[in-house]
Design a protein around this motif. Structure first.
Motif, short mmCIF file in Angstrom:
data_model
loop_
_atom_site.label_atom_id
_atom_site.label_comp_id
_atom_site.label_asym_id
_atom_site.label_seq_id
_atom_site.Cartn_x
_atom_site.Cartn_y
_atom_site.Cartn_z
N ASP A 35 0.88 -1.17 0.00
CA ASP A 35 0.00 0.00 0.00
C ASP A 35 0.91 1.22 0.00
O ASP A 35 1.27 1.73 1.05
CB ASP A 35 -0.91 -0.05 1.22
CG ASP A 35 -1.89 1.12 1.25
OD1 ASP A 35 -1.96 1.86 0.26
OD2 ASP A 35 -2.57 1.30 2.28
N GLY A 36 1.32 1.65 -1.18
CA GLY A 36 2.30 2.72 -1.26
C GLY A 36 3.62 2.27 -0.65
O GLY A 36 4.16 1.24 -1.04
N VAL A 58 4.57 -2.25 7.94
CA VAL A 58 5.95 -1.77 8.01
C VAL A 58 6.13 -0.66 6.97
O VAL A 58 5.86 -0.86 5.79
CB VAL A 58 6.94 -2.93 7.73
CG1 VAL A 58 8.37 -2.39 7.69
CG2 VAL A 58 6.80 -4.02 8.77
N ASP A 59 6.57 0.50 7.44
CA ASP A 59 6.86 1.61 6.53
C ASP A 59 8.24 1.35 5.92
O ASP A 59 9.26 1.42 6.61
CB ASP A 59 6.85 2.93 7.31
CG ASP A 59 6.97 4.12 6.38
OD1 ASP A 59 7.52 3.98 5.26
OD2 ASP A 59 6.53 5.22 6.79
N THR A 60 8.28 1.05 4.65
CA THR A 60 9.55 0.65 4.03
C THR A 60 10.53 1.82 3.96
O THR A 60 11.72 1.60 3.77
CB THR A 60 9.31 0.09 2.61
OG1 THR A 60 8.60 1.07 1.84
CG2 THR A 60 8.50 -1.19 2.67
N SER A 84 12.48 1.17 7.10
CA SER A 84 13.08 -0.15 7.35
C SER A 84 14.54 -0.17 6.90
O SER A 84 14.99 0.65 6.11
CB SER A 84 12.29 -1.22 6.62
OG SER A 84 12.26 -0.97 5.24
N ASN A 85 15.25 -1.12 7.42
CA ASN A 85 16.66 -1.34 7.08
C ASN A 85 17.54 -0.14 7.43
O ASN A 85 18.55 0.10 6.80
CB ASN A 85 16.84 -1.71 5.60
CG ASN A 85 16.17 -3.03 5.29
OD1 ASN A 85 16.14 -3.92 6.14
ND2 ASN A 85 15.64 -3.16 4.10
N LYS A 86 17.11 0.62 8.44
CA LYS A 86 17.97 1.70 8.93
C LYS A 86 18.73 1.18 10.17
O LYS A 86 18.16 0.48 10.99
CB LYS A 86 17.14 2.91 9.32
CG LYS A 86 16.68 3.72 8.13
CD LYS A 86 15.99 5.00 8.60
CE LYS A 86 15.57 5.84 7.42
NZ LYS A 86 14.79 7.01 7.85
N ILE A 135 3.92 1.31 2.36
CA ILE A 135 3.64 0.36 3.44
C ILE A 135 3.68 -1.07 2.91
O ILE A 135 3.02 -1.40 1.91
CB ILE A 135 2.26 0.63 4.07
CG1 ILE A 135 2.19 2.05 4.65
CG2 ILE A 135 1.94 -0.42 5.15
CD1 ILE A 135 3.16 2.33 5.76
N LEU A 136 4.47 -1.90 3.58
CA LEU A 136 4.45 -3.34 3.30
C LEU A 136 3.64 -3.98 4.43
O LEU A 136 4.01 -3.88 5.61
CB LEU A 136 5.87 -3.91 3.28
CG LEU A 136 5.96 -5.40 2.99
CD1 LEU A 136 5.43 -5.72 1.60
CD2 LEU A 136 7.41 -5.88 3.13
N ARG A 137 2.53 -4.56 4.05
CA ARG A 137 1.60 -5.11 5.03
C ARG A 137 1.79 -6.61 5.12
O ARG A 137 1.64 -7.33 4.14
CB ARG A 137 0.17 -4.78 4.58
CG ARG A 137 -0.91 -5.22 5.51
CD ARG A 137 -2.19 -4.44 5.26
NE ARG A 137 -2.01 -3.05 5.64
CZ ARG A 137 -2.39 -2.00 4.88
NH1 ARG A 137 -2.99 -2.19 3.74
NH2 ARG A 137 -2.16 -0.77 5.29
N TRP A 138 2.12 -7.09 6.32
CA TRP A 138 2.28 -8.53 6.56
C TRP A 138 0.96 -9.03 7.14
O TRP A 138 0.54 -8.59 8.22
CB TRP A 138 3.42 -8.78 7.54
CG TRP A 138 4.75 -8.32 7.03
CD1 TRP A 138 5.23 -7.05 7.03
CD2 TRP A 138 5.76 -9.12 6.42
NE1 TRP A 138 6.48 -7.02 6.44
CE2 TRP A 138 6.84 -8.27 6.07
CE3 TRP A 138 5.87 -10.49 6.14
CZ2 TRP A 138 7.99 -8.74 5.46
CZ3 TRP A 138 7.02 -10.95 5.53
CH2 TRP A 138 8.07 -10.09 5.19
#
Ligand code: SF4
Ligand code: SF4
Length: 104
Positions: free
Chosen positions: A76-77, A96-98, A101-103, A79-82
């Motif tokens: 969703d834009g 999870v706001d991509t 993430s990975n910061k 947002i990665l929704r699990w």
């Protein structure tokens, strides 16, 4: 640990096959994806995140505390929704706001 692919949903784009680091996924003669070596899947979730029609689910067995739940992702834009579908029919969702993430 493995995935399941809903062939009725699959549109044959081949993304899951291309992204699997273990070359575990193939397309059949009708261009529907299937997993060739389910026992070799280590659950990296790459194929699940790539599928544009959410046709792939990851089986969360008792060994992972999932007790038979199934996991897929939706986008969703940014947002990665699990989405975790539990055996009883209820659903748990983790967004999870991509961009964050990975910061480190
Ligand atoms: S979860 Fe990872 S290892 Fe398993 S089939 Fe999908 S891409 Fe391959
Ligand atoms: S990514 Fe999804 S739609 Fe594309 S081939 Fe794989 S299962 Fe089918």
């Amino acid at each position: 640990m493995s995935i399941e692919i809903d062939k009725k949903k699959c549109v044959g784009c081949g993304r899951c096959r291309d992204v699997c680091p273990g070359t575990l996924i193939a397309l059949d003669e009708e261009r529907r994806a299937y997993i060739k070596y389910p026992r070799d899947c280590w659950g990296c979730t790459s194929c699940i995140k790539e599928c544009p029609v959410y046709a792939i689910r990851f089986f969360l067995g008792a060994d992972m505390g999932g007790l038979g739940s199934r996991l897929h992702t939706e986008k969703d834009g940014d947002i990665l929704r699990w989405v975790i579908e539990k055996p009883g029919g209820s659903t748990a969702v983790i967004d999870v706001d991509t961009r964050e993430s990975n910061k480190y």
